[in-house]
Each structure stands twice: as C-alpha cells, then as structure tokens.
Motif scaffolding. Structure first.
Motif, PDB file in Angstrom:
ATOM      1  N   TRP C 222       0.845  -1.205   0.000  1.00  0.00           N
ATOM      2  CA  TRP C 222       0.000   0.000   0.000  1.00  0.00           C
ATOM      3  C   TRP C 222       0.877   1.250   0.000  1.00  0.00           C
ATOM      4  CZ3 TRP C 222      -4.695  -0.658   3.857  1.00  0.00           C
ATOM      5  CH2 TRP C 222      -5.443  -1.773   3.470  1.00  0.00           C
ATOM      6  N   GLY C 223       0.379   2.272  -0.633  1.00  0.00           N
ATOM      7  CA  GLY C 223       1.120   3.524  -0.742  1.00  0.00           C
ATOM      8  C   GLY C 223       1.499   3.786  -2.179  1.00  0.00           C
ATOM      9  N   SER C 224       1.862   5.015  -2.477  1.00  0.00           N
ATOM     10  CA  SER C 224       2.089   5.400  -3.863  1.00  0.00           C
ATOM     11  C   SER C 224       3.300   6.301  -3.977  1.00  0.00           C
ATOM     12  CB  SER C 224       0.873   6.174  -4.388  1.00  0.00           C
ATOM     13  OG  SER C 224      -0.276   5.398  -4.408  1.00  0.00           O
ATOM     14  N   PRO C 225       4.374   5.775  -4.525  1.00  0.00           N
ATOM     15  CA  PRO C 225       5.466   6.695  -4.825  1.00  0.00           C
ATOM     16  C   PRO C 225       5.024   7.688  -5.884  1.00  0.00           C
ATOM     17  CG  PRO C 225       5.833   4.590  -5.894  1.00  0.00           C
ATOM     18  CD  PRO C 225       4.592   4.445  -5.070  1.00  0.00           C
ATOM     19  N   LEU C 226       5.613   8.856  -5.889  1.00  0.00           N
ATOM     20  CA  LEU C 226       6.664   9.379  -5.042  1.00  0.00           C
ATOM     21  C   LEU C 226       6.158  10.465  -4.127  1.00  0.00           C
ATOM     22  CD1 LEU C 226       9.591   9.585  -7.601  1.00  0.00           C
ATOM     23  CD2 LEU C 226       9.529   8.283  -5.511  1.00  0.00           C
ATOM     24  N   TYR C 227       5.015  11.065  -4.468  1.00  0.00           N
ATOM     25  CA  TYR C 227       4.574  12.200  -3.661  1.00  0.00           C
ATOM     26  C   TYR C 227       3.361  11.846  -2.831  1.00  0.00           C
ATOM     27  CZ  TYR C 227       7.899  14.200  -6.742  1.00  0.00           C
ATOM     28  OH  TYR C 227       9.052  14.412  -7.429  1.00  0.00           O
ATOM     29  N   ALA C 228       2.768  10.728  -3.135  1.00  0.00           N
ATOM     30  CA  ALA C 228       1.686  10.217  -2.309  1.00  0.00           C
ATOM     31  C   ALA C 228       2.191   9.040  -1.486  1.00  0.00           C
ATOM     32  CB  ALA C 228       0.512   9.803  -3.193  1.00  0.00           C
ATOM     33  N   LYS C 229       3.456   9.137  -1.097  1.00  0.00           N
ATOM     34  CA  LYS C 229       4.018   8.083  -0.256  1.00  0.00           C
ATOM     35  C   LYS C 229       3.151   7.911   0.986  1.00  0.00           C
ATOM     36  CE  LYS C 229       8.910   8.225  -1.521  1.00  0.00           C
ATOM     37  NZ  LYS C 229      10.252   8.771  -1.210  1.00  0.00           N
ATOM     38  N   ASP C 231       4.014   7.317   3.982  1.00  0.00           N
ATOM     39  CA  ASP C 231       4.523   8.081   5.127  1.00  0.00           C
ATOM     40  C   ASP C 231       4.308   9.584   4.942  1.00  0.00           C
ATOM     41  OD1 ASP C 231       6.318   7.620   3.076  1.00  0.00           O
ATOM     42  OD2 ASP C 231       8.049   7.299   4.351  1.00  0.00           O
ATOM     43  N   ALA C 232       4.354  10.050   3.705  1.00  0.00           N
ATOM     44  CA  ALA C 232       4.117  11.476   3.456  1.00  0.00           C
ATOM     45  C   ALA C 232       2.659  11.820   3.742  1.00  0.00           C
ATOM     46  CB  ALA C 232       4.484  11.826   2.018  1.00  0.00           C
ATOM     47  N   ILE C 285       7.376   1.107   6.501  1.00  0.00           N
ATOM     48  CA  ILE C 285       7.233   1.773   5.205  1.00  0.00           C
ATOM     49  C   ILE C 285       8.604   1.944   4.560  1.00  0.00           C
ATOM     50  CG2 ILE C 285       6.431   3.868   4.017  1.00  0.00           C
ATOM     51  CD1 ILE C 285       4.503   4.360   6.351  1.00  0.00           C
ATOM     52  N   LEU C 286       8.753   1.501   3.334  1.00  0.00           N
ATOM     53  CA  LEU C 286       9.984   1.703   2.569  1.00  0.00           C
ATOM     54  C   LEU C 286       9.633   2.252   1.196  1.00  0.00           C
ATOM     55  CD1 LEU C 286      12.118  -1.499   3.310  1.00  0.00           C
ATOM     56  CD2 LEU C 286      12.656   0.853   3.965  1.00  0.00           C
ATOM     57  N   GLY C 287      10.278   3.319   0.800  1.00  0.00           N
ATOM     58  CA  GLY C 287       9.985   3.912  -0.504  1.00  0.00           C
ATOM     59  C   GLY C 287       8.548   4.398  -0.596  1.00  0.00           C
ATOM     60  N   ILE C 289       5.960   2.833   0.549  1.00  0.00           N
ATOM     61  CA  ILE C 289       5.041   1.699   0.399  1.00  0.00           C
ATOM     62  C   ILE C 289       5.168   0.801   1.618  1.00  0.00           C
ATOM     63  CG2 ILE C 289       4.466  -0.291  -1.066  1.00  0.00           C
ATOM     64  CD1 ILE C 289       5.823   1.238  -3.399  1.00  0.00           C
TER      65      ILE C 289
END
Lengths: 361, 361, 361, 361
Positions: C222-229, C231-232, C285-287, C289
């Motif tokens: 889960w999660g979306s690089p690069l600006y919708a990470k 953790d961001a 979370i890495l990268g 994701i």
C-alpha cells in the motif's frame, strides 16, 4: 470533479437522498468577507422549487435553506469567513408510501439499473441520490457563486425549444424567463406552449426541451488550457445535470456546416480601444479561454422518464415487468432545469475566476 | 482536469509547443505489467499524423514516439512498471520562418487573442501550445489507455457529417473509417465527399464536420455520480479537443423533441439472463453510469480557422489588420480529430475503470 | 488535501465552527454494502468527547452523531450505498457569553492572528473553525474508515510521553490506553502521571505530550510513490491535527544517529514462506510503500495554548494587551488527541487501500 | 499530492528511472512572464550533483537540465508563458553492469521489496524509480518555484546534526552551508565532521543526519485550514524525500516537554506597527497559516542503506541471501538532501502563494 465534489478552488460537495432526512452541500474555498445570508439563497431556490405551477411536480416542499457554517456577523452583518459554508434543506414531503414495485423494478431512463449494478444496493425511495431533488443544492451553491462573481456578470438561461417548438433566435429574450411558468425565453410563445404542454401533461406523457444559456460580463482571459478549458468545464458541469444529453458552445453543431469564412468571428478596434467582434460563433471562448464576448451555450434535456404509460422493463429478480410511474412528476424536466443550468454556470465561472487570479494576479 | 492534466487515477499530463524542440506527455497511475513498447503507440499516431493525404496539413513530421520511463524488460519483454510513463516526440519540421505579422495579429478563431490576454505573452510560432499538434500526445496516451482497457472494449470513431453532407444513421460503418482518407464512416460517401472537400481545399476555404463515437464492451457500472458522471467526464474530454463546439450523448439534441414514451429504452430479460434493451437513446449511460449498452456520442467540429481568404482582425498594437493564413493547413480539422476522439474516450474509460474497481472491488 | 477535504478516493470534507449550530462531515467514495449505523460511530466519539474526566475540558456536549445520507436499509440492515455519507453533530453547549476581549485579542499559540490576517474576519467564538471541536468529525470519519479497512487491521495510539515523563519503549502497552483517563500506553505510569497532571491543571498551566501510533495488519504494497508516499500522507494527516508539531515514522529522529548497519532491517524467510524482519526501524514503510511490518509513528503535541497565566499579546486595534484564558480548557490537549491520531491514520489507510486496488486489482 | 505529482496550483510531475534514458519533470500552473532559462536551474542542480566531493556518490553526471517547453523569448528575453514547463536531464552514467544479484535480492532499507510486492515488477537498475536521482527534478522545480516566490523570500537549509554530533542552536549559520562539502550549518564543526565522516566512509558504513530549514520573508496569511495546512503540506513534501523519517515544525518534539507558559510566543506591537514576537516555538505557523515569523523545521534523514558490510536479506526466489552493496554510494545521504529540502519547501510555498491569492486577492 470527483464523485460528489465539483470545482477546483470554489469547490462544492453535495450529499443527500430524495427521501432521506435532509439534503445539503459544503462550499469550500469561497473568498471571505462576502455578505451572505439565507435570504441570498432563497430566491434562486424558489425558482427551482417544486409545486410552483401545474407544469412541475406537486411535491410539497418549502425548500428552506439553512446556513450552518462559514458565515459570521462580526458587527457589520453576516459575511463569509473563508471557511466551509454548509447549507442544508430538510426533506419535508417524504411520504411513507409503498415503494414495493419500484423498489425492485428498473424504471427505464432512470438510474435504477445502473446504481443497483454498480453498488449492489440503492436507496430506491424517490430515486434516492439520483433524484433531481439534489439539484436544489446546485442552485444554492450557484447563489453563493454569484456573490463571488459580483453583479457585473450576468448569467441567464431559458427554454428556447419545447419538444418540436423552437423560438426563433432573434426572438429570444432572457428577461422573459422568470415571468412565465414555462421558463420560456419569450413571452410570445407562452400561450401556445402552455396549451401544448397541457396536452402532454394530460396524456400522462412528457417531452424534452432545449435550454439556452447566455453569460455576459466575463472578462477575456478566464479558463485554463488544455484540459481545464472553460468550455470543457462548462460542458462537464452542464452534462452532469439530470436528464441532459447534449451541450453546444456558441454555434455548436451548426459549426459543422459552416465554412471557415462564415465561422470566423472577425474583429475590429472599437472607438474606445475595445475589440469589437462581428459575430460570436465561438460562443465567447477560444482555446478554452474567454474572449470577453458573451458566453453562449445550449443544453438538451431529454423528456422526463417517469410517465403514466406503462413501459416494458425488468426487475432485480430477473423478471420481465411492465411499469407505470404513479404519482407526481414533471411533464418537462427541463423547466426546473433552467435555474440549475444557471447555477452550474455560476459555479464554473467562480472557480475559473479564482484560478485565473491565482496564476495571473 | 486541471490545467494540463486530465484524469483522476489514469492521469495524463501533456507539455510542449508546436515549434518547440519537442512535445511530450507523462502518464501516471497506469497499472503495472501491461506489455508496452513504442510499437504499440505508433499505429495510432500514424493515423493522426500530418502529411498522410491531400486533406491534411503537409507538415512533414515522422511523429516518432519514444518511451523514456515507466517500462522495463525484466526478461519477459517490456512491461509497464506502475511508475510514470514519459512519452516524447521530437518536433522536426519547425521551419524558421518569418512570423512577423502572425506574431502580432490575432487570427480569428484561434487562441491568439485569449492566450495573449490571459498570460501577457504567448509562443506564437505555429500556434504554440494551442496548436493541434498537442493532440499527438492525446493519441499516444490513448494507445496506453487501450492497453489498460483490454481488447474486449472497442472504441471507434468516424466522420458522419462533412459540412452539409450527412451519412444516414443506418449506413454508418465504423469499420470503413481508417480505409479512406476522409475517415468517413461509410465507403459509399467517399467519392462524393472527396470531390466536395477538394473544392473546399482548392478554394482555400475550410468546412466543419461531425464525428460519431461508438464504444462497445464497457460493462454496466462504470462512472461516478454526481459530478464525475461518465457522460460529464466524456463531454469534458471531448470538448477539450481543439475546434470542438458540441457534444451529444445518445440521442443528444434530438431528445428535446422526443416524448417520454419514445425516449424510453425498454428492457427485457434475454435468453441468457442478460438484459436486452429495445433501443439506446441513452447512449449507454444512465445517471452517469454505464448501462452495458454501447456508449454513443457525437462531436461537432468547427471548420479550420486558418483559411486563405483574408479576414478582418486586430493586432497587439491595437490596429485593424486584414489577415490571410499562408501555408499549410487542413481543409477539415475534424478528419485528424477522429483518432483524437477515440483516444480521449479511451483515457476517460481507463480512468473510470480504475475508479470503479477502487470503490467496488 | 485541499482546504477542508482530505483523501483522494476515500474523501472526507468537514465543516462547522465551535459555536455554530452544528459541525459535520461528508465522506465520499466509501465502498458500498458496509454495515453502518450511528452505533458504529459513537464509541469512538465518546473516547474523544469533552467532559470525560478532570483532565479534559468540561464543555458539556453529548456529541451525538447523526447519519443523514449514504446509508440505506433494504431489508438486511443499514449499509453504505456508495453515495456521500453526511454526518452531523449539533452543538449544544454554545453558551452565549461575552467574548469581548477574546473577540479582538490574539491569543498566543492560537490561530486568532492568522485567521484574522488571512481572511480579514474570523468567527472568534470558542476558536471558531480552528477549534479542536472539529476533530470530532475526524473521529467520526475514522470510524467509517475502520469499516472500510476491516477488522484485520488494528490501529492503536496512546500517550507515551507526558511532559518530561516518558514510558520506556519496552513498557508500551496500547491495550491500556482506553482504560485510563490519561490515555497512557501503560497502566504503570498512571498514578504518577495523574499526580503530575493534577499539578499542572491546578496551576492553570498546561503541558505537551507525545502520542505513539501502531498499526498492524496492513499488507505489503500500500502507498504510492513518489509524492503520495504512505509516510508522506500519514505525516500530512497527523500534522493537520490541532497542536501537532512533529512526526516521526519508525525510528524517526533517532535514525540520524544510527549507522547503516544498525538501521538496516534485515530479512529472513520464515517457516511459512513469509518474510521475517529482524527489526523495524523503517516503521513499516519503505519507498513510501508498506512492507507488511507494523506501521509505527510518533506524534508530538504542544501544550494547550489556553492557560490561566496572563500572556502578553496584541489585539486587532494594534494595542498591547495581557490575556488570560478564562474558563474550561484541557491541561494536556494531546490526551483527547489520541483517538484523533487513530482516526486520521484510519482515513489515510482506507484511502491508500482504495488507491492500491485501483491500480493493482 | 497524487502518485507522481505534487502541488495544487503550482504542480510538479516527475518521471524517470535512475538508469533509463532520462529523467524529467513538468511544472504546470507557473505564473507567466517570469524570466527563466536553464541558467536559473543549473546552480541549484550543481549543489545536489553527484561527484562534488568524497562525501557524495562518484556517479559521473553533468546533470545538465534542458527546458523543452513553457518558456518563450518574444524579444525581451526568455520568460515563462503560463503553459507547462518541461525540464529534462539525460542520464549519462548508466553503466551497463551486471545487476545479477541486486536484480533479484531485496536490499534492506531500500524500496526493492515494496516495489516488487506492489507492482509485481520493478526496474531494479540503480534503484529505478526509487533512486535518489529523482530528487534532481525536485531541485529543478524548486528553482522555478523560487522565481515565483521572488527574492524577498529566503529559503535556506543545512546539516545541523551528523550522526551523534549536533551544532548548538546558537551556532547555526545557514550562510555557511554551501561553503563546505558537508553542507554543515556552521564552519566551526567542519574539520571534526570531515574526520568523522571520513571514518564512516572508509569503514564502508553510513550515518544519518538532521537538516534544519529556515524560511524568512513569508507574509502572514499563507496556508489553508484544515487539511491543506501549511505545516501539513510542508510535512508531506519533506517526508516524501528519500530517507526522511521525521519532521518537526518549530519546537517540534521539544514541545512535548514545554509548559503552556514557556511555549507561548508572546506578542507586542513594534515601533513600526508590526507585531513583534518574543519567541518562535510555533515555527512561523499557527492553525496551518503563516504568522509572518520565520518558518522553521527539522528533517531527520536515516543513514544511507547501501553499505559495504553484508546484510541479511531475502530474494524474489524466496531464498535467504547476504547482500553487500558494491560500488559508489554516499556515506551520508542527508548531505545532498539539503538542496532537496530547500526545493521542496520552495514548491510548497509557491503553491501556497498561488492558493492564497486565489481566495484572497
């Protein structure tokens, strides 16, 4: 536009079902310090309100809007504060009736089938979320958008075609629209149209219509190439209105038969240093950006789908049924669409105004 | 849609000017593991490419697309990786010519006036950002969107009206479109239309047209009420194409003259448990959601604004001038619009597909 | 996130002022067919509710949430319909008091100055829009988000540092949080912390705190690089909570003093084919994701700005004044922040879940 | 922020993989008529460029940015046109080496595992999309954002903690940052830090760091409650930078141990009618809106994950492997993160500026 929100900076989110406890909207991004009270909303809502004449549904609603946030009186009268404006209308006339057959059958022309297929469940009472009742909130938001735009911008719509009957272009008079129960853009046609629509109504039938839109006072430069073009956003906003099936900007479909020479809107410098156009086939928009000419559009509405004549359909049980819409309905849904067309145009323009000044202060 | 990006989850951002070094796009949100190479893009680009016949501009471009990111071959052939796909086309034929007069004058029907007014500066060379050259990137993105949609969904467009000449509805044959230089949706009309358009071309004039769109294979349930309705998003995407002035979904403007009885698309259960519709006035969309029927639309294009006959206009110095467009141009800009219409429809559908499965897995 | 809306596909828009008639939210994009009633919201709201102990504000509100749309009972109990869920809480305890001084003075640490400067007007009553009262709606939305996520995902937060007092990492026990009035993540510390906070409270002072967050059950991917990470987005959501001044993911600021060897979360294949990590400095979370490990974060809250000790400030008239906050307040605003932290995390994850499956079905 | 785009009105979309043919970005929404050439970008890119000292990776790239669109010289020098600015850097040093082991193994601390799990495929060459190489485009976009902001706004960052070594708050001097190879915010510490980092480097190890950020000149009023708070957007933008694990605004985590009295930033009217603050624990932001004080933040970077010491991990075949990163790497990734922190802050502020003036002209 994303699900139930439209606009980028002047953003409107609506919620509510036809027969739920209330409907409402949240307007976010509205500039601060604009005078605003419920009295600014009500006249527009009253134009759309059911029960106004024999040509609109007899649902009995006062449609009284209440502002729940985003407005504050710090001594000089209530003004917007820049925070979200929540508007709410209680649903009053949600008669507890037997929805038995409609609850399971898919009314042709309605969203029953598609909501059921998409979501696996639907609030079938009075059309639920897909009911035209939701457009009351568009009208409320449009009233706020008009405040943002100011009085120099005039947004007017009216019925220019009722079924097969079309008002001649030179006879269109938007000043007539709210003075007749047909929202017709000409007083001349009203007697004949009333007779015609009475016939449709008494036959339990319905008919489509074309609503014309004319906006004046928009300065040149609003709109955003390439995908947020002013005409593209206007098209989306108008197409999102219930029952709309076609949109034209300027000359629209007639452009297809025009030559380049005839279609050209020639320009000359006017006496006061303003550009004067010889025509307006472009409908006030070039390259997605306003030219300063009036913005013109036509909106095609299909006939009300709810009619008294039984129609063949199927139901959730996979059975063939014949369905006849009982109870109140509008013989021409486009009539009450007139204030909705104006409201959507107002919201699109308010959004375009804010976006324009963000990039071009 | 926001400035130069369209789509919510399948997002396309385009950049580039007609006579800059290159044009390009970035496609974000594409699902991973779809086989993709430049060879998947080129056939679609070739259909839109200038120079293909005497009916399209003679600008000499190979329009060779290059994929710069988002695709990786890990041993089983190049596939999308889920990261942004950057596509670029070098501009080759950017002749260094004297733009003297056009640099300052506002060509009627073009975006010269509006860009200059909005931004206070414009790249006037070949129309700059507002040039139809940008549509090459829409076509490239559309080719990727088709990969997302898969082969079960067919998206076809074709010219059904050229100036005053209309193909009868029953004669429309989308299979004919790419076999004739007019992109006509019928082989029957080609000889007469060629003669007609040759006349237009030789006169230095231009003419408008209507492009029809038909999409099959879309399952029921795609689209998002109320403001991201499938028809609203389709209308915006199509209206954002250069020269488009009107959009119809299904029966469109003809709906206005229909009765509720005639407009109803009746349903019956088919032998295999599928719903069978008796007609498709809705154009495959009800309440903003696909019904499973073919999605049908018409798109009106205005005539090419660049013509050889001088037109009256003004320039940046506030002077009246008469302007005649020299050099290459298309007598009917709608022709090359056909693959663009298909591409925009493909992008809208790919986006709707991703959004649908996000909410309804 | 855009003004008063957060989320991309699971979108929450909130509205309302502390002393207006009501506060509310609209949740759009929620998947359909999830069982949902007010009873699902209330337990979470009760945890955040004022008046629960001597350590939280004594404002007397029942905080009873009402669902106004988006839920329908078609015979099998109320379920979400996929349309907007509107939730509303009436403001009950909006005492009509004299806001005289506060209406004009800028309370240090509050948003009085900035709202007034930005908008030129503000609803000063009880902090208006910037009041922590708004967080009730975050908690309501979080309760719906938990329904989307399902029970396999556990989201728990708790106070791990109160002023200078920190719970040792090995003593942190999230199961203890809702069993003590301090929301402390350890029962051991409660007596000492109660004494400490009583001292703070009686002195009319306030103190900051750190809230830890631990989420288990989130699958890898889960999660979306690069600006919708992930953790961001988590950082933004948590930082948007009133009084929050710092965010750590995993080892956070301690990472700065770690060597690459020590920071590495080594992996080995487990007996059941799952990857087993030797540590979790990454915080799951890495990268951008999720890795499948627990997602861990720390959130720093500043002390409540409203204190009884007079502070120097200025007012709208440009005069120096000394301001003392009268009336109810929380000695440690972080306490009631615990359910808010959980709720924001739930909303971020529900959004990430929908986005993930859109691109990766 | 949505996948690979950040910003609402000043929008940056980046693309490209570490070892693909190029990396690039598209900046949309930039105001027109700002002077801009490649020479405005290069100084900032040079600060981030690899190969500058023994403390940064020896990858040999000239990192020469080229502007491909959105800038036009109409006689007064190249200026932005308001259309998308495309920037591209060719990848030069993409050595064709054997990625055999890394292609299949998941490097601890890297995004290998998560990309592979999420997408089922990844460009493993040099980290592909998740490589810090992408940050070059953030820096390029930041250079454009600085043009939007103008020279009155100063954005400076620097290393204030290297591993366990912290610069005393009173010794922090941002003017020193670009005069030493460690980007240290004090010349005093440089000799000792160089010796320390040489030790880390020679040991094949790595270390984390804290980067401080200070922004002056931002007027009061920028930012948008409640979910687009300036601190929330700043937190997201900074957290999206590779290797960042923690964000503090103003006093940050130290706030947790402060009393309300100590935390209050008291105000007094200054001699020139400006508000003078006695302290800045808020870090220049209250209620998500700038106060006019300097905006201050700290950013924690984890140590570079690529180290020479073998670490335990697993590979795509489900096997345990021990992995040692060969070849070039940075002993402290935070160093080159300094210009990236500045760039992200610049982009956030440019976006906030445009949004502010949209709503508050």
């Amino acid at each position: 536009m994303s699900h139930n929100t439209f606009g980028h900076l002047f953003r409107v989110t609506t919620w509510g079902e036809s027969h739920g406890p209330a409907i409402g909207c949240v307007i976010d991004g509205c500039p601060p310090r604009l005078p605003l009270t419920e009295a600014d909303l009500q006249p527009w809502l009253d134009r759309r309100k059911p029960g106004g004449s024999r040509f609109v549904t007899q649902r009995n609603e006062s449609d009284t809007a209440r502002i729940l946030s985003g407005v504050f009186d710090d001594g000089d009268g209530p003004v917007t504060t820049g925070t979200p404006i929540a508007i709410e209308i209680q649903n009053e006339d949600t008669r507890s009736k037997d929805y038995g057959e409609i609850a399971r059958a898919y009314r042709p022309g309605h969203a029953d089938l598609t909501y059921q297929t998409k979501y696996g469940v639907r609030d079938h009472r009075g059309g639920g979320r897909s009911s035209a009742r939701e457009t009351a909130m568009r009208v409320a938001a449009g009233a706020v958008a008009r405040k943002v735009l100011g009085e120099a911008i005039s947004i007017r719509a009216g019925v220019v075609q009722l079924g097969p009957h079309r008002i001649a272009p030179e006879a269109v008079d938007f000043a007539a629209v709210y003075d007749n129960p047909l929202f017709a853009a000409s007083v001349e046609v009203v007697p004949a149209w009333e007779a015609y629509l009475d016939g449709v109504r008494k036959a339990g039938s319905s008919i489509g219509a074309v609503v014309a839109l004319e906006i004046t006072g928009v300065p040149a430069g609003w709109g955003s190439p390439l995908y947020a073009k002013l005409d593209a956003e206007m098209a989306a906003a108008l197409m999102s209105i219930n029952a709309v099936k076609g949109i034209e900007i300027g000359a629209g479909f007639a452009s297809a038969a025009l030559s380049g020479e005839d279609n050209a809107d020639e320009m000359r410098m006017g006496p006061d240093g303003q550009i004067v156009f010889g025509s307006n086939h472009a409908g006030g928009i070039l390259g997605g950006i306003s030219t300063g000419q009036p913005i013109t559009a036509n909106v095609a509405f299909k006939p009300t789908s709810s009619i008294l004549t039984p129609r063949q359909t199927v139901n959730r049980d996979g059975l063939d049924v014949d369905l006849r819409t009982k109870g109140r309905h509008d013989p021409c849904v486009a009539l009450r669409g007139v204030p909705v067309v104006e409201a959507m145009a107002a919201c699109v323009l308010a959004d375009a105004m804010l976006r324009h000044r963000a990039q071009n202060p």
